[in-house]
Design an enzyme around this catalytic site. Structure first.
Site, PDB file in Angstrom:
ATOM      1  N   GLY A  70     -12.448  45.249  32.280  1.00  0.00           N
ATOM      2  CA  GLY A  70     -13.149  46.279  31.522  1.00  0.00           C
ATOM      3  C   GLY A  70     -14.470  46.681  32.160  1.00  0.00           C
ATOM      4  O   GLY A  70     -14.821  47.867  32.201  1.00  0.00           O
ATOM      5  N   GLN A 178     -11.760  46.703  23.203  1.00  0.00           N
ATOM      6  CA  GLN A 178     -11.368  45.920  22.022  1.00  0.00           C
ATOM      7  C   GLN A 178     -10.220  46.554  21.238  1.00  0.00           C
ATOM      8  O   GLN A 178      -9.733  45.958  20.280  1.00  0.00           O
ATOM      9  CB  GLN A 178     -12.578  45.718  21.090  1.00  0.00           C
ATOM     10  CG  GLN A 178     -13.655  44.803  21.660  1.00  0.00           C
ATOM     11  CD  GLN A 178     -13.238  43.323  21.724  1.00  0.00           C
ATOM     12  OE1 GLN A 178     -12.315  42.890  21.045  1.00  0.00           O
ATOM     13  NE2 GLN A 178     -13.919  42.552  22.558  1.00  0.00           N
ATOM     14  N   CYS A 328     -20.945  37.313  25.405  1.00  0.00           N
ATOM     15  CA  CYS A 328     -21.741  37.757  26.552  1.00  0.00           C
ATOM     16  C   CYS A 328     -23.225  37.514  26.301  1.00  0.00           C
ATOM     17  O   CYS A 328     -23.992  37.403  27.229  1.00  0.00           O
ATOM     18  CB  CYS A 328     -21.494  39.229  26.828  1.00  0.00           C
ATOM     19  SG  CYS A 328     -19.754  39.592  26.926  1.00  0.00           S
TER      20      CYS A 328
HETATM   21  N1  PLP Z   1     -16.324  46.201  26.797  1.00  0.00           N
HETATM   22  C1  PLP Z   1     -16.145  45.491  25.667  1.00  0.00           C
HETATM   23  C2  PLP Z   1     -16.250  46.186  24.342  1.00  0.00           C
HETATM   24  C3  PLP Z   1     -15.859  44.119  25.718  1.00  0.00           C
HETATM   25  O1  PLP Z   1     -15.675  43.429  24.598  1.00  0.00           O
HETATM   26  C4  PLP Z   1     -15.779  43.491  26.999  1.00  0.00           C
HETATM   27  C5  PLP Z   1     -15.547  42.045  27.107  1.00  0.00           C
HETATM   28  O2  PLP Z   1     -16.224  41.237  26.469  1.00  0.00           O
HETATM   29  C6  PLP Z   1     -15.953  44.293  28.150  1.00  0.00           C
HETATM   30  C7  PLP Z   1     -16.227  45.641  27.999  1.00  0.00           C
HETATM   31  C8  PLP Z   1     -15.834  43.707  29.509  1.00  0.00           C
HETATM   32  O3  PLP Z   1     -14.496  43.456  29.848  1.00  0.00           O
HETATM   33  P1  PLP Z   1     -14.123  42.436  31.021  1.00  0.00           P
HETATM   34  O4  PLP Z   1     -14.402  41.068  30.495  1.00  0.00           O
HETATM   35  O5  PLP Z   1     -12.666  42.652  31.266  1.00  0.00           O
HETATM   36  O6  PLP Z   1     -14.940  42.796  32.197  1.00  0.00           O
END
Ligand code: PLP
Length: 376
Positions: A70, A178, A328
């Site tokens: 993402g 999500q 995060c």
């Molecule tokens: N965007 C949202 C809303 C997320 O929840 C996350 C992951 O926590 C990400 C982006 C990032 O995705 P990725 O972990 O695949 O880089």
């Protein structure tokens, strides 16, 4: 019992997904750019996966680009999108994921854009009137508004946002990390230029995802290198990851109604039982509203108590894995920018419980029982 309620951070891999991936780890190991049989097998798996994903989103395979997840999809949409389309102004919300906010802030610090943050209503949704006014005063902006928030679960009406953006010639990117695999997304109906997806949020492997890029918004690559992904992303493809992503998405959409009903019942039961067990409990964002929130996420504000400082630690001792706000943000002292924007009470302990198809009512009840004892 070991209860995993941190599925918004990541989900366990589905066994069927693992089975689909294994042959591409063991036997079909060729480089998809090679022209011999080994290479062609890998190439064909990638293109089949692309077709599967495109058909689930009702779009063309040529609009799907594989990424490392993402974050990379968001970064490509934002950084490459803004630069390639020569955009100077961005509109976003203060509760976007850092994959969006930090990419936009980087461009702003670099003097490339100015960012305006849209106002939120008291529940943390986009304040519609304010948004419409902002977009109409800034035609041609780059708008990045997430489909659903990963911490409090609020869902934004991306159909309406897309219509407003189209009316004012704005480019619309939505972080759908999500919601892909959890809600139907019909890209023929939605007026979107970019969306981002990530396999590990719906029982696929980590480190693999995709960017949807509308035909009309051709942008330059973020990663330069080989001609992979039709020159949009250099680097040998993560073949087994891509196969796993497509399989996970296929299963997610096949079983969507069944899984949704099961998870929704767990969420509703957790909310009701927590309200009875801890009457002073509160909830953040709009997570108690089934129409406007993810069925997977509950964000609770637990009352002031000595236990709050060590709450996650105590839950962990009881073999309950949850997250404070967002995975995060946990592990840092900064706290959650989402809860800060929503003006969540600093004296309370904020816990995110997030479910998957593998959770049970017994697990939800176990969590309520442990919390009730802690807050007695
Ligand atoms: N965007 C949202 C809303 C997320 O929840 C996350 C992951 O926590 C990400 C982006 C990032 O995705 P990725 O972990 O695949 O880089």
């Amino acid at each position: 019992m070991h209860v995993y309620l941190d599925n918004a951070a990541t989900t366990p891999l589905d066994k069927q997904v693992l089975e689909a991936m294994l042959p591409y780890m063991q036997n079909h190991f060729g480089n998809p750019s090679s022209i011999h049989t080994h290479g062609r097998e890998a190439r064909s798996a990638i293109e089949k996966s692309r077709k599967t994903i495109a058909s689930l989103l009702n779009t063309s395979p040529s609009e799907i680009f594989f990424t490392s997840g993402g974050t990379e999809a968001d970064n490509t949409a934002i950084i490459s999108g803004i630069r390639s389309l020569g955009i100077k102004h961005a509109i976003t919300s203060p509760i976007e994921h850092h994959a969006v906010l930090h990419a936009l802030e980087y461009l702003e610090k670099n003097g490339e854009i100015k960012i305006t943050y849209v106002q939120l209503d008291e529940k943390g949704h986009i304040a519609e009137e304010a948004f419409e006014e902002l977009v109409s005063k800034n035609p041609g902006s780059f708008v990045s508004i997430m489909h659903a928030n990963n911490e409090v679960g609020n869902i934004n009406n991306i159909e309406w946002i897309g219509n407003v953006c189209t009316e004012h010639q704005c480019i619309f990117h939505s972080d759908t990390v999500q919601t892909v695999g959890h809600f139907p997304i019909d890209l023929q109906k939605l007026k979107l230029h970019f969306i981002a997806g990530s396999a590990h949020k719906f029982h696929g492997p980590k480190g693999t995802g995709f960017l949807y890029m509308n035909h009309n918004s051709t942008v330059k690559p973020l990663l330069y290198g080989g001609a992979q992904e039709r020159n949009m992303r250099g680097g040998t493809e993560n073949v087994y990851g891509i196969v796993g992503l497509a399989k996970a998405m296929e299963l997610a959409y096949q079983n969507l109604e069944k899984d949704k009903n099961h998870i929704r019942a767990l969420k509703q039961s957790l909310i009701q039982k927590l309200k009875l067990a801890i009457p002073e409990i509160d909830f953040n964002g709009d997570c108690c509203n089934p129409e406007k929130s993810l069925y997977t996420v509950v964000n609770a504000a637990l009352p002031q108590h000595d236990i709050n400082e060590m709450l996650l630690f105590n839950l962990d001792i009881h073999k309950i894995s949850v997250s404070a706000g967002s995975a995060c943000a946990s592990g840092t002292d900064i706290g959650s920018h989402v809860l800060q924007s929503l003006k969540a009470d600093e004296n309370k302990a904020h816990v995110r419980f997030s479910f998957s198809k593998y959770n049970t009512m017994e697990e939800a009840d176990y969590v309520v029982e442990k919390l009730q004892r802690m807050y007695k």
